[in-house]
Design a protein around this motif. Structure first.
Motif, PDB file in Angstrom:
ATOM      1  N   MET A  66      32.060  53.299  13.419  1.00 20.21           N
ATOM      2  CA  MET A  66      33.359  53.083  12.754  1.00 20.21           C
ATOM      3  C   MET A  66      34.200  54.357  12.767  1.00 20.21           C
ATOM      4  O   MET A  66      33.657  55.463  12.763  1.00 20.21           O
ATOM      5  N   CYS A  67      35.511  54.176  12.727  1.00 12.54           N
ATOM      6  CA  CYS A  67      36.440  55.315  12.640  1.00 12.54           C
ATOM      7  C   CYS A  67      37.539  54.935  11.648  1.00 12.54           C
ATOM      8  O   CYS A  67      37.723  53.754  11.348  1.00 12.54           O
ATOM      9  N   GLY A  68      38.285  55.937  11.172  1.00 11.54           N
ATOM     10  CA  GLY A  68      39.409  55.673  10.282  1.00 11.54           C
ATOM     11  C   GLY A  68      40.506  54.906  11.001  1.00 11.54           C
ATOM     12  O   GLY A  68      41.253  54.134  10.416  1.00 11.54           O
ATOM     13  N   MET A  69      40.636  55.159  12.317  1.00  8.68           N
ATOM     14  CA  MET A  69      41.570  54.406  13.160  1.00  8.68           C
ATOM     15  C   MET A  69      40.928  54.273  14.531  1.00  8.68           C
ATOM     16  O   MET A  69      39.966  54.969  14.844  1.00  8.68           O
ATOM     17  N   TYR A  70      41.434  53.369  15.335  1.00 15.65           N
ATOM     18  CA  TYR A  70      40.937  53.234  16.695  1.00 15.65           C
ATOM     19  C   TYR A  70      42.005  53.724  17.660  1.00 15.65           C
ATOM     20  O   TYR A  70      43.133  53.221  17.661  1.00 15.65           O
ATOM     21  N   CYS A  71      41.637  54.714  18.477  1.00 14.07           N
ATOM     22  CA  CYS A  71      42.604  55.352  19.378  1.00 14.07           C
ATOM     23  C   CYS A  71      42.708  54.546  20.671  1.00 14.07           C
ATOM     24  O   CYS A  71      41.694  54.096  21.212  1.00 14.07           O
ATOM     25  N   THR A  72      43.941  54.424  21.170  1.00 14.99           N
ATOM     26  CA  THR A  72      44.153  53.656  22.406  1.00 14.99           C
ATOM     27  C   THR A  72      43.505  54.346  23.611  1.00 14.99           C
ATOM     28  O   THR A  72      43.279  53.706  24.623  1.00 14.99           O
ATOM     29  N   HIS A  73      43.206  55.648  23.497  1.00 18.17           N
ATOM     30  CA  HIS A  73      42.650  56.395  24.627  1.00 18.17           C
ATOM     31  C   HIS A  73      41.160  56.663  24.433  1.00 18.17           C
ATOM     32  O   HIS A  73      40.599  57.540  25.081  1.00 18.17           O
ATOM     33  N   CYS A  74      40.506  55.901  23.541  1.00 17.52           N
ATOM     34  CA  CYS A  74      39.128  56.240  23.176  1.00 17.52           C
ATOM     35  C   CYS A  74      38.160  55.991  24.335  1.00 17.52           C
ATOM     36  O   CYS A  74      38.065  54.882  24.852  1.00 17.52           O
ATOM     37  N   LEU A  75      37.421  57.044  24.675  1.00 10.85           N
ATOM     38  CA  LEU A  75      36.415  56.947  25.736  1.00 10.85           C
ATOM     39  C   LEU A  75      35.296  55.986  25.341  1.00 10.85           C
ATOM     40  O   LEU A  75      34.641  55.403  26.188  1.00 10.85           O
ATOM     41  N   HIS A  79      32.422  50.575  22.702  1.00  6.89           N
ATOM     42  CA  HIS A  79      31.369  50.573  21.679  1.00  6.89           C
ATOM     43  C   HIS A  79      31.927  50.614  20.262  1.00  6.89           C
ATOM     44  O   HIS A  79      31.199  50.501  19.298  1.00  6.89           O
ATOM     45  N   ILE A  80      33.252  50.845  20.166  1.00  2.74           N
ATOM     46  CA  ILE A  80      33.858  51.053  18.860  1.00  2.74           C
ATOM     47  C   ILE A  80      34.567  49.768  18.445  1.00  2.74           C
ATOM     48  O   ILE A  80      35.244  49.140  19.238  1.00  2.74           O
ATOM     49  N   GLY A  81      34.427  49.394  17.202  1.00  4.41           N
ATOM     50  CA  GLY A  81      35.298  48.379  16.638  1.00  4.41           C
ATOM     51  C   GLY A  81      34.873  46.936  16.832  1.00  4.41           C
ATOM     52  O   GLY A  81      35.497  46.047  16.290  1.00  4.41           O
ATOM     53  N   GLY A 112      30.116  59.758  15.781  1.00  2.79           N
ATOM     54  CA  GLY A 112      30.087  58.293  15.746  1.00  2.79           C
ATOM     55  C   GLY A 112      30.692  57.748  17.020  1.00  2.79           C
ATOM     56  O   GLY A 112      30.340  58.209  18.109  1.00  2.79           O
ATOM     57  N   GLY A 113      31.712  56.968  16.812  1.00  4.05           N
ATOM     58  CA  GLY A 113      32.556  56.809  15.636  1.00  4.05           C
ATOM     59  C   GLY A 113      32.886  58.151  14.942  1.00  4.05           C
ATOM     60  O   GLY A 113      33.024  59.174  15.585  1.00  4.05           O
ATOM     61  N   ASP A 114      33.062  58.050  13.659  1.00  2.00           N
ATOM     62  CA  ASP A 114      33.540  59.184  12.878  1.00  2.00           C
ATOM     63  C   ASP A 114      32.549  59.504  11.769  1.00  2.00           C
ATOM     64  O   ASP A 114      32.248  58.666  10.920  1.00  2.00           O
ATOM     65  N   SER A 143      34.860  64.483  13.401  1.00  2.00           N
ATOM     66  CA  SER A 143      35.666  63.583  12.559  1.00  2.00           C
ATOM     67  C   SER A 143      37.155  63.753  12.824  1.00  2.00           C
ATOM     68  O   SER A 143      37.675  64.871  12.884  1.00  2.00           O
ATOM     69  N   ARG A 144      37.836  62.628  12.928  1.00  2.00           N
ATOM     70  CA  ARG A 144      39.304  62.614  13.031  1.00  2.00           C
ATOM     71  C   ARG A 144      39.887  62.166  11.687  1.00  2.00           C
ATOM     72  O   ARG A 144      41.097  62.056  11.542  1.00  2.00           O
ATOM     73  N   ILE A 145      39.043  61.931  10.704  1.00  3.35           N
ATOM     74  CA  ILE A 145      39.518  61.451   9.400  1.00  3.35           C
ATOM     75  C   ILE A 145      40.468  62.439   8.699  1.00  3.35           C
ATOM     76  O   ILE A 145      41.425  61.995   8.056  1.00  3.35           O
ATOM     77  N   THR A 174      37.389  68.240  15.270  1.00  6.27           N
ATOM     78  CA  THR A 174      38.331  67.155  15.026  1.00  6.27           C
ATOM     79  C   THR A 174      39.128  66.849  16.292  1.00  6.27           C
ATOM     80  O   THR A 174      38.866  67.424  17.364  1.00  6.27           O
ATOM     81  N   GLN A 175      40.082  65.934  16.177  1.00  7.17           N
ATOM     82  CA  GLN A 175      40.942  65.605  17.326  1.00  7.17           C
ATOM     83  C   GLN A 175      42.375  65.427  16.835  1.00  7.17           C
ATOM     84  O   GLN A 175      42.689  64.491  16.112  1.00  7.17           O
ATOM     85  N   ILE A 176      43.223  66.388  17.187  1.00  9.15           N
ATOM     86  CA  ILE A 176      44.657  66.320  16.873  1.00  9.15           C
ATOM     87  C   ILE A 176      45.375  66.411  18.214  1.00  9.15           C
ATOM     88  O   ILE A 176      45.106  67.335  18.992  1.00  9.15           O
TER      89      ILE A 176
HETATM   90  S1  SF4 Z   1      35.602  57.763  18.451  1.00 12.55           S
HETATM   91 FE1  SF4 Z   1      37.266  59.288  18.283  1.00 12.55          FE
HETATM   92  S2  SF4 Z   1      38.675  58.767  19.962  1.00 12.55           S
HETATM   93 FE2  SF4 Z   1      37.348  56.961  19.612  1.00 12.55          FE
HETATM   94  S3  SF4 Z   1      38.489  55.671  18.186  1.00 12.55           S
HETATM   95 FE3  SF4 Z   1      37.126  56.960  16.971  1.00 12.55          FE
HETATM   96  S4  SF4 Z   1      38.402  58.739  16.394  1.00 12.55           S
HETATM   97 FE4  SF4 Z   1      39.421  57.726  18.118  1.00 12.55          FE
END
Ligand code: SF4
Length: 332
Positions: A66-75, A79-81, A112-114, A143-145, A174-176
């Motif tokens: 799980m993540c706080g948000m799901y990024c459109t560019h997520c590698l 597996h996420i979401g 994770g995820g986050d 974490s990107r949270i 993190t990722q900004i």
């Molecule tokens: S794993 Fe990282 S890049 Fe992928 S959706 Fe979560 S925060 Fe975004």
């Protein structure tokens, strides 16, 4: 798609290809370009449940998907979401047992995820367990949270981080991706975290329309440096999933941006430019051996091995007609 009300509030109303909007709201390209994910150059290596290990001395525990948000560019988009998961204590115990029984592992990444999706009690327990393993010398948490949901970073979590950092160094990674993601709230959150851990490091992704010019990248790196976050890596957006190929940027554009920073930006605000192709390959010009069609030939500095790396198209990149601009026009 998932985003928090806070992250949604960072979107500039009326900006068609807003850099925050592009990261969180899927566009038609993600359907038009859907296709098979290209397998990684090096086979995924998961020697135990929840563990990834690509390098002998570093192990990753994937504590949730799980993540706080799901990024459109997520590698890890595949597996996420799909189904949110926090695992049983038994599963975490198995991952810790693997680390315990492999004395070569020096550095453990909790991600994770986050990582900060996990409840404080669970994070405290995992860190305490790692701190008791003698050969584990350092920890990292991914974490990107702090960018997407900074309200989650409460004083109890800060105390947990500090206590673990007092045992053995702990870094938060993190990722900004754009200076627009740094607000008064996230700046304060990063400042608080930086007081409690050894380092806060940023792993940005080079993304079309988001940070793909000198000005945008300088602004990103200087803004996060002022928020006590160290620009660490800039990844060339992966070729492996065609769903986000519209966000890719040619390697040469990234090289030009990073080289332009030397002499202009403080040294500790200049990130390393990296391609992921069976390990992290620095995109120094000396590592780019040549071009075979649309592929670059990259050399792994640690082994001398050459790998092909599909580059983004210069022609596509120079066209501003993508994502929301493209689809809004189509619907008119
Ligand atoms: S794993 Fe990282 S890049 Fe992928 S959706 Fe979560 S925060 Fe975004």
């Amino acid at each position: 798609m998932r985003l928090t009300p806070y992250y949604a509030s960072l979107i500039m109303p009326g900006a068609v290809n807003d850099p925050v909007l592009l990261q969180c709201v899927p566009t038609g390209e993600m359907i038009d370009n859907v296709g098979e994910e290209i397998p990684p150059v090096a086979a995924d290596h998961s020697p135990a449940r929840l563990i990834d290990q690509f390098y002998p001395r570093v192990a990753t525990i994937k504590v949730t998907n799980m993540c706080g948000m799901y990024c459109t560019h997520c590698l890890r988009i595949a597996h996420i979401g799909k189904k949110d998961r926090i695992y049983s204590k038994k599963a975490y115990q198995e991952a810790l047992d693997y680390i315990r029984s492999n004395p070569g592992i020096r550095d453990v990444l909790i991600t994770g995820g986050d990582a900060f999706v996990l409840p404080n009690d669970l994070l405290r327990w995992i860190l305490q367990e790692l701190d008791q393993i003698e050969h584990v010398r350092l920890k990292r948490m991914g974490s990107r949270i702090p960018v997407t949901t900074p309200q989650r970073i409460d004083s109890e979590l800060l105390d947990i981080l500090e206590k673990s950092n007092d045992q053995k160094p702990l870094r938060v990674v993190t990722q900004i991706n754009t200076a627009q993601e740094i607000t008064f709230v996230s700046r304060e959150t990063f400042r608080q975290i930086s007081k409690r851990v050894s380092a806060v490091l940023n792993q940005a992704v080079l993304l079309r329309g988001i940070n793909d010019t000198r000005t945008k990248m300088w602004k990103l790196c200087e803004t996060i440096q002022e928020a006590c976050v160290r620009p660490y890596y800039v990844f060339n957006c992966s070729y492996r999933n065609p769903q986000f190929s519209h966000l890719r940027v040619p390697v040469a554009v990234g090289q030009d941006i990073i080289e332009s920073m030397y002499g202009n930006v403080s040294g500790d605000a200049i990130p390393r430019s990296i391609a992921t192709a069976g390990g992290k390959i620095p995109l120094h010009r000396s590592n780019v051996q040549g071009r075979a069609g649309n592929d670059l030939v990259l050399k792994k500095p640690w082994s001398g091995e050459e790998v092909k790396y599909p580059d983004a198209s210069e022609k596509d990149h120079s066209s501003g007609d993508f994502s929301f601009k493209r689809y809004i026009k189509c619907s008119r």
